[in-house]
Every structure is written in C-alpha cells, then in structure tokens.
Scaffold this motif. Structure first.
Motif, mmCIF file in Angstrom:
data_model
loop_
_atom_site.group_PDB
_atom_site.id
_atom_site.type_symbol
_atom_site.label_atom_id
_atom_site.label_comp_id
_atom_site.label_asym_id
_atom_site.label_seq_id
_atom_site.Cartn_x
_atom_site.Cartn_y
_atom_site.Cartn_z
ATOM 1 N N MET A 73 4.853 39.807 105.462
ATOM 2 C CA MET A 73 3.690 38.950 105.238
ATOM 3 C C MET A 73 2.647 39.649 104.368
ATOM 4 O O MET A 73 2.021 39.014 103.518
ATOM 5 C CB MET A 73 3.096 38.510 106.575
ATOM 6 N N SER A 76 4.232 39.677 100.692
ATOM 7 C CA SER A 76 4.473 38.378 100.045
ATOM 8 C C SER A 76 3.315 37.396 100.175
ATOM 9 O O SER A 76 3.272 36.412 99.442
ATOM 10 C CB SER A 76 5.725 37.730 100.647
ATOM 11 N N GLN A 77 2.425 37.657 101.130
ATOM 12 C CA GLN A 77 1.359 36.709 101.444
ATOM 13 C C GLN A 77 1.923 35.371 101.917
ATOM 14 O O GLN A 77 1.297 34.330 101.770
ATOM 15 C CB GLN A 77 0.413 36.505 100.244
ATOM 16 N N ARG A 78 3.127 35.403 102.476
ATOM 17 C CA ARG A 78 3.788 34.212 103.000
ATOM 18 C C ARG A 78 4.328 34.503 104.390
ATOM 19 O O ARG A 78 4.620 35.643 104.725
ATOM 20 C CB ARG A 78 4.935 33.770 102.093
ATOM 21 N N ARG A 79 4.512 33.428 105.170
ATOM 22 C CA ARG A 79 4.997 33.564 106.537
ATOM 23 C C ARG A 79 6.424 33.063 106.704
ATOM 24 O O ARG A 79 6.999 33.185 107.778
ATOM 25 C CB ARG A 79 4.088 32.766 107.474
ATOM 26 N N THR A 80 6.998 32.467 105.676
ATOM 27 C CA THR A 80 8.316 31.849 105.781
ATOM 28 C C THR A 80 9.409 32.785 105.268
ATOM 29 O O THR A 80 9.137 33.712 104.498
ATOM 30 C CB THR A 80 8.366 30.541 104.975
ATOM 31 N N GLN A 83 12.176 35.786 102.144
ATOM 32 C CA GLN A 83 11.314 36.328 101.099
ATOM 33 C C GLN A 83 12.160 37.342 100.357
ATOM 34 O O GLN A 83 12.742 38.241 100.963
ATOM 35 C CB GLN A 83 10.040 36.952 101.659
ATOM 36 N N HIS A 90 8.178 39.967 93.299
ATOM 37 C CA HIS A 90 8.335 39.032 94.413
ATOM 38 C C HIS A 90 8.881 37.714 93.866
ATOM 39 O O HIS A 90 8.174 36.975 93.180
ATOM 40 C CB HIS A 90 6.999 38.806 95.122
ATOM 41 N N GLY A 92 10.018 35.181 95.798
ATOM 42 C CA GLY A 92 9.597 34.096 96.673
ATOM 43 C C GLY A 92 10.729 33.774 97.620
ATOM 44 O O GLY A 92 11.449 34.658 98.073
ATOM 45 N N GLY A 93 10.912 32.486 97.906
ATOM 46 C CA GLY A 93 11.969 32.047 98.801
ATOM 47 C C GLY A 93 13.218 31.625 98.051
ATOM 48 O O GLY A 93 13.347 31.835 96.841
ATOM 49 N N ASP A 96 12.648 29.267 95.100
ATOM 50 C CA ASP A 96 12.141 29.991 93.928
ATOM 51 C C ASP A 96 13.275 30.712 93.203
ATOM 52 O O ASP A 96 13.347 30.702 91.968
ATOM 53 C CB ASP A 96 11.064 30.999 94.349
#
Length: 112
Positions: A73, A76-80, A83, A90, A92-93, A96
């Motif tokens: 987190m 990536s600044q993401r919670r899903t 990653q 980065h 992404g998911g 991406d």
C-alpha cells in the motif's frame, strides 16, 4: 590429396552455451514483483500473462503477511491486488498490465 587444416573448435559445448545465454538473459531481465492473495482471479490472470511470456517474477502474498500488505500500500498507494512492479516502475493491477500489453508497451518494459 586434400589436406584439412587443423582448426580449433571455438564452439562452446551446447550446455555451456545455453548456461551463458541464460545468465545473459537473467541480467537483462528486469525484476518483476507481483503482490497477490490466494483467492484473487485477477492475480491468477496476471501470473498467467507473465508465465505465457516466460517471465520470472517474485510473488508476495499479502494475505499471509500484513507487513507486506502495508509495504504494498505504501509503494502503490492502492489497496487492491494484484499490484505489479517491473523494477521501480509501478504497472498497477492486471487491467493496467493488460492495457500495456494491448498497446505493445509491456514487452519492451520486460526486456522482451
């Protein structure tokens, strides 16, 4: 009568050549890290895409290690999940990464 000159054979033994190619390829391949959980269909898709491209990756299961979840987190600044990181980039998911693949941007980033 024909004479054949003795020419040294500079060809490497096939196994030595393949080891040398593998070492060279490993050095040129970027480090791929994918943060996942066990029951994540997008994680499975992301791993299959990388496997089809014969890309080695490090899988970090965040459902087993909450410190890794916090690290993911933070990075990536993401919670899903998933990653995905290629070296320091980065991605992404999975969506991406699939979009990068469709645009022809994934292979160059992976050194393929």
């Amino acid at each position: 009568m024909l004479f054949r000159a003795a020419v040294p054979d500079f060809n490497l033994h096939p196994s030595a050549a393949s080891r040398k190619d593998a070492q060279k390829q490993a050095k040129s391949m970027p480090k791929v890290v994918i943060y996942t959980t066990l029951m994540c269909p997008y994680c499975v898709r992301a791993k299959h895409l990388l496997q089809r491209k014969q890309v080695h990756y490090q899988e970090i299961r965040v459902d087993l290690d909450h410190d890794q979840l916090r690290a993911m987190m933070s990075l990536s600044q993401r919670r899903t999940v998933p990653q995905i990181f290629i070296d320091d980039f980065h991605v992404g998911g999975y969506d991406d990464m699939a979009a990068m693949e469709a645009r022809g941007e994934l292979d160059p980033r992976l050194g393929l």
